[in-house]
Enzyme design. Structure first.
Site, PDB file in Angstrom:
ATOM      1  N   SER A  89      45.828 -50.207 -17.831  1.00 58.86           N
ATOM      2  CA  SER A  89      44.667 -50.715 -18.571  1.00 58.86           C
ATOM      3  C   SER A  89      44.172 -52.025 -17.985  1.00 58.86           C
ATOM      4  O   SER A  89      44.962 -52.841 -17.490  1.00 58.86           O
ATOM      5  CB  SER A  89      45.082 -50.948 -20.026  1.00 58.86           C
ATOM      6  OG  SER A  89      44.105 -51.705 -20.697  1.00 58.86           O
ATOM      7  N   TYR A 117      51.480 -54.458 -26.896  1.00 58.58           N
ATOM      8  CA  TYR A 117      50.895 -53.292 -26.218  1.00 58.58           C
ATOM      9  C   TYR A 117      50.507 -53.668 -24.782  1.00 58.58           C
ATOM     10  O   TYR A 117      50.876 -52.995 -23.821  1.00 58.58           O
ATOM     11  CB  TYR A 117      49.665 -52.767 -26.979  1.00 58.58           C
ATOM     12  CG  TYR A 117      48.742 -51.977 -26.088  1.00 58.58           C
ATOM     13  CD1 TYR A 117      49.063 -50.686 -25.697  1.00 58.58           C
ATOM     14  CD2 TYR A 117      47.567 -52.550 -25.571  1.00 58.58           C
ATOM     15  CE1 TYR A 117      48.241 -49.978 -24.821  1.00 58.58           C
ATOM     16  CE2 TYR A 117      46.745 -51.856 -24.716  1.00 58.58           C
ATOM     17  CZ  TYR A 117      47.084 -50.572 -24.338  1.00 58.58           C
ATOM     18  OH  TYR A 117      46.271 -49.888 -23.473  1.00 58.58           O
ATOM     19  N   LYS A 146      52.011 -52.518 -20.768  1.00 63.09           N
ATOM     20  CA  LYS A 146      51.287 -52.042 -19.574  1.00 63.09           C
ATOM     21  C   LYS A 146      51.663 -52.897 -18.358  1.00 63.09           C
ATOM     22  O   LYS A 146      51.844 -52.385 -17.255  1.00 63.09           O
ATOM     23  CB  LYS A 146      49.773 -52.076 -19.808  1.00 63.09           C
ATOM     24  CG  LYS A 146      49.278 -51.047 -20.811  1.00 63.09           C
ATOM     25  CD  LYS A 146      49.503 -49.613 -20.337  1.00 63.09           C
ATOM     26  CE  LYS A 146      49.118 -48.578 -21.382  1.00 63.09           C
ATOM     27  NZ  LYS A 146      49.588 -47.222 -21.091  1.00 63.09           N
TER      28      LYS A 146
HETATM   29  C1  UD1 Z   1      41.036 -52.681 -26.707  1.00 63.66           C
HETATM   30  C2  UD1 Z   1      42.296 -53.458 -26.555  1.00 63.66           C
HETATM   31  C3  UD1 Z   1      42.871 -53.180 -25.195  1.00 63.66           C
HETATM   32  C4  UD1 Z   1      43.097 -51.709 -25.009  1.00 63.66           C
HETATM   33  C5  UD1 Z   1      41.802 -50.962 -25.246  1.00 63.66           C
HETATM   34  C6  UD1 Z   1      42.074 -49.476 -25.164  1.00 63.66           C
HETATM   35  C7  UD1 Z   1      42.106 -55.443 -27.978  1.00 63.66           C
HETATM   36  C8  UD1 Z   1      42.001 -56.925 -28.001  1.00 63.66           C
HETATM   37  N1  UD1 Z   1      42.066 -54.875 -26.765  1.00 63.66           N
HETATM   38  O1  UD1 Z   1      40.106 -53.153 -25.734  1.00 63.66           O
HETATM   39  O2  UD1 Z   1      44.089 -53.874 -25.055  1.00 63.66           O
HETATM   40  O3  UD1 Z   1      43.557 -51.432 -23.712  1.00 63.66           O
HETATM   41  O4  UD1 Z   1      41.258 -51.299 -26.515  1.00 63.66           O
HETATM   42  O5  UD1 Z   1      41.853 -48.793 -26.289  1.00 63.66           O
HETATM   43  O6  UD1 Z   1      42.199 -54.797 -28.996  1.00 63.66           O
HETATM   44  N2  UD1 Z   1      34.276 -54.486 -31.467  1.00 63.66           N
HETATM   45  C9  UD1 Z   1      33.486 -54.826 -32.546  1.00 63.66           C
HETATM   46  N3  UD1 Z   1      33.702 -54.185 -33.732  1.00 63.66           N
HETATM   47  C10 UD1 Z   1      34.659 -53.210 -33.888  1.00 63.66           C
HETATM   48  C11 UD1 Z   1      35.452 -52.859 -32.765  1.00 63.66           C
HETATM   49  C12 UD1 Z   1      35.239 -53.524 -31.579  1.00 63.66           C
HETATM   50  O7  UD1 Z   1      32.627 -55.682 -32.440  1.00 63.66           O
HETATM   51  O8  UD1 Z   1      34.805 -52.670 -34.989  1.00 63.66           O
HETATM   52  C13 UD1 Z   1      34.041 -55.150 -30.176  1.00 63.66           C
HETATM   53  C14 UD1 Z   1      35.255 -55.915 -29.669  1.00 63.66           C
HETATM   54  O9  UD1 Z   1      35.273 -57.222 -30.174  1.00 63.66           O
HETATM   55  C15 UD1 Z   1      35.033 -55.846 -28.159  1.00 63.66           C
HETATM   56  C16 UD1 Z   1      34.310 -54.516 -27.952  1.00 63.66           C
HETATM   57  O10 UD1 Z   1      33.776 -54.169 -29.219  1.00 63.66           O
HETATM   58  O11 UD1 Z   1      34.203 -56.881 -27.751  1.00 63.66           O
HETATM   59  C17 UD1 Z   1      35.222 -53.411 -27.494  1.00 63.66           C
HETATM   60  O12 UD1 Z   1      36.332 -53.340 -28.368  1.00 63.66           O
HETATM   61  P1  UD1 Z   1      37.428 -52.198 -28.263  1.00 63.66           P
HETATM   62  O13 UD1 Z   1      36.799 -50.877 -28.238  1.00 63.66           O
HETATM   63  O14 UD1 Z   1      38.466 -52.455 -29.315  1.00 63.66           O
HETATM   64  O15 UD1 Z   1      38.056 -52.402 -26.812  1.00 63.66           O
HETATM   65  P2  UD1 Z   1      38.725 -53.712 -26.161  1.00 63.66           P
HETATM   66  O16 UD1 Z   1      38.923 -54.779 -27.147  1.00 63.66           O
HETATM   67  O17 UD1 Z   1      37.967 -54.039 -24.938  1.00 63.66           O
END
Ligand code: UD1
Length: 344
Positions: A128, A153, A157
Site C-alpha cells: 500500500s 495496519y 505493510k
Molecule cells: C485508507 C487508509 C490506508 C489504506 C487505504 C486502503 C487511513 C488514514 N488510511 O487510505 O492506510 O491503505 O485506506 O483502504 O485510513 N474521506 C472523507 N470522508 C469519509 C471517508 C474518507 O472525507 O467518510 C477522505 C479521507 O479523509 C481521505 C480520502 O477521503 O482524504 C480518502 O480516504 P480513504 O478512502 O479512507 O483512503 P485513505 O485514507 O487514502
C-alpha cells in the site's frame, strides 16, 4: 489455456476477486485460499459468471500452518502466489493491534515458509501507498523512504515488505514483486463483483455510494483546511480492474523470468491526484445523484496529499491505468445499485 496455476490468497475479497477474473481471462488457472472472514462464497459464482471458469477454492486461514502445508501437498504445481489475504481496516487495527500483527504477519510468514519448502518461488505482494505516509516529494516514487506508520495496519505493510526483502536476499531463487496500491475504487463493469464493506465503510467511495443509496444519511468530508486548491485532501484513485491487470502483468513478468531484481517494487496509481470534493462533484455529475454531505474536522492520521509517480510501472512493468474517474465512479454506483436492488 496456458496451464499455469496461480494461488490467490484472499481471492474472494475486493481486489482479489477482480484479479482472479483477470487471471482467468488471461488463461491462468487459479486456486483461491480464503477464510471468508470478510467476503462471501457467492463471489465464486460471480467470478464464474463473468469468466465462464470457476477457480478452485479452499476455505481456510493461511495462519493455520498445517492446513497450508496440506494445501501445498495437494496443489503441487503452483507456479506463483498473489498474496492478498490480510486485514485492512485502519481504525480497527488501532483498537486491536495484536490481531493485525498476528493475522497479517503470521499469515505472510507461513506462506513464505511453505513456498520455500515446496519450491514455489514467485510472489506478488499486495502492499500500500500507506508505507510512504506524507511523502516529502510529490508525485511519490518507489525510492521514497517509509515514514513512521500511523497505524498498526500501515505498520504490517511496512514490516511485510521488510520480511519479503530479507527472505528474497537469503534465497537467490526467490522472486517477489511488491505492488503499492494508491486508492483502489470502482467495480467490475458487469456489476457482478465489487467492494463489499461490512458495517460502516471507512473508505471514501463506498461511503459515497452508500450515502447516495440512502444507507447512510450524510457523507462527512474530513477537512477543508488542507493546503490544497479546494482545501480537501488529495489522493490517487485507481480503477480496481486496471489495478487487477497489473497483477497479471507482474505474474507474467516473473514466470517469463523478466524480473530485473529478485525484489521489485511498483507504484500502482494513475499519477493524478484528486481531492475529496472533486470526487464528490464528479460522482454527482456522472450519476445524477445529489449527495448529502457536510464538512467536518480532519480525520486523525490522514495525510494531506499523496499521488503516485507512475513512470517506473509504465516503463518497466509496461502497465498503465486506463480508466478515467467518470467511468470508475459510475461503476462503483452501478455496483451499489445492484447490491441494494436499486432500479433506475
Ligand atoms: C485508507 C487508509 C490506508 C489504506 C487505504 C486502503 C487511513 C488514514 N488510511 O487510505 O492506510 O491503505 O485506506 O483502504 O485510513 N474521506 C472523507 N470522508 C469519509 C471517508 C474518507 O472525507 O467518510 C477522505 C479521507 O479523509 C481521505 C480520502 O477521503 O482524504 C480518502 O480516504 P480513504 O478512502 O479512507 O483512503 P485513505 O485514507 O487514502
Amino acid at each position: 489455456m496456458n496451464n499455469r496455476l496461480i494461488l490467490v490468497t484472499g481471492g474472494t475479497g475486493y481486489i482479489g476477486s477482480h484479479t482472479t477474473v483477470e487471471l482467468l481471462n488471461s488463461g491462468f488457472d487459479v486456486v483461491i485460499i480464503d477464510n471468508l472472514s470478510n467476503s462471501d462464497k457467492e463471489i465464486l459464482d460471480r467470478i464464474e459468471k463473468i469468466t465462464g471458469k470457476r477457480p478452485y477454492f479452499e476455505q481456510f486461514d493461511i495462519c493455520d500452518e498445517e492446513k497450508l502445508e496440506k494445501f501445498f501437498n495437494i496443489y503441487k504445481k503452483v507456479d506463483a502466489v498473489i498474496h492478498f489475504a490480510a486485514f485492512k481496516a485502519v481504525g480497527e487495527s488501532v483498537e486491536k493491534p495484536l490481531m493485525y500483527y498476528q493475522n497479517n504477519l503470521v499469515g505472510l510468514m507461513n506462506l513464505l515458509n511453505r513456498m520455500i519448502q515446496f519450491n514455489v518461488s514467485n510472489l506478488v505482494f499486495s502492499s500500500s501507498a500507506t508505507v510512504y505516509g506524507q511523502p516529502d516529494k510529490l508525485p511519490v516514487n518507489e525510492q521514497a523512504p517509509f515514514k513512521p506508520a500511523d497505524s498498526p495496519y500501515g505498520n504490517t505493510k511496512q514490516i511485510a515488505e521488510e520480511i519479503i526483502r530479507d527472505v528474497v536476499k537469503s534465497n537467490p531463487e526467490f522472486f517477489a514483486i511488491s505492488l503499492r496500491y494508491f486508492n483502489p475504487i470502482g467495480a467490475h463493469p458487469s456489476a457482478l463483483i465489487g467492494e463489499l464493506p461490512r458495517g460502516v465503510p471507512n473508505n471514501l467511495v463506498p461511503f459515497i455510494t452508500q450515502t447516495a443509496a440512502g444507507v447512510r444519511d450524510e457523507l462527512k468530508v474530513f477537512g477543508d483546511d488542507y493546503n490544497t486548491p479546494d482545501g480537501s485532501a488529495i489522493r490517487d484513485y485507481i480503477n480496481v480492474v486496471d489495478l487487477a491487470k497489473a497483477h497479471v502483468v507482474s505474474i507474467l513478468r516473473m514466470i517469463e523470468k523478466n524480473s530485473k531484481h529478485n525484489l521489485e517494487v511498483f507504484n500502482l496509481g494513475t499519477g493524478k491526484g484528486s481531492s475529496v470534493l472533486e470526487i464528490v462533484n464528479t460522482f454527482e455529475n456522472v450519476t445524477g445523484q445529489k449527495l448529502n454531505y457536510s464538512i467536518v474536522n480532519r480525520r486523525e492520521g490522514d495525510v494531506e496529499s499523496v499521488y503516485a509517480e507512475i513512470r517506473y510501472a509504465n516503463e518497466e512493468l509496461g502497465w498503465k491505468a486506463k480508466e478515467g474517474l467518470d467511468k470508475t465512479l459510475l461503476s462503483a454506483w452501478n455496483w451499489e445499485k445492484r447490491i441494494r436492488n436499486i432500479k433506475d
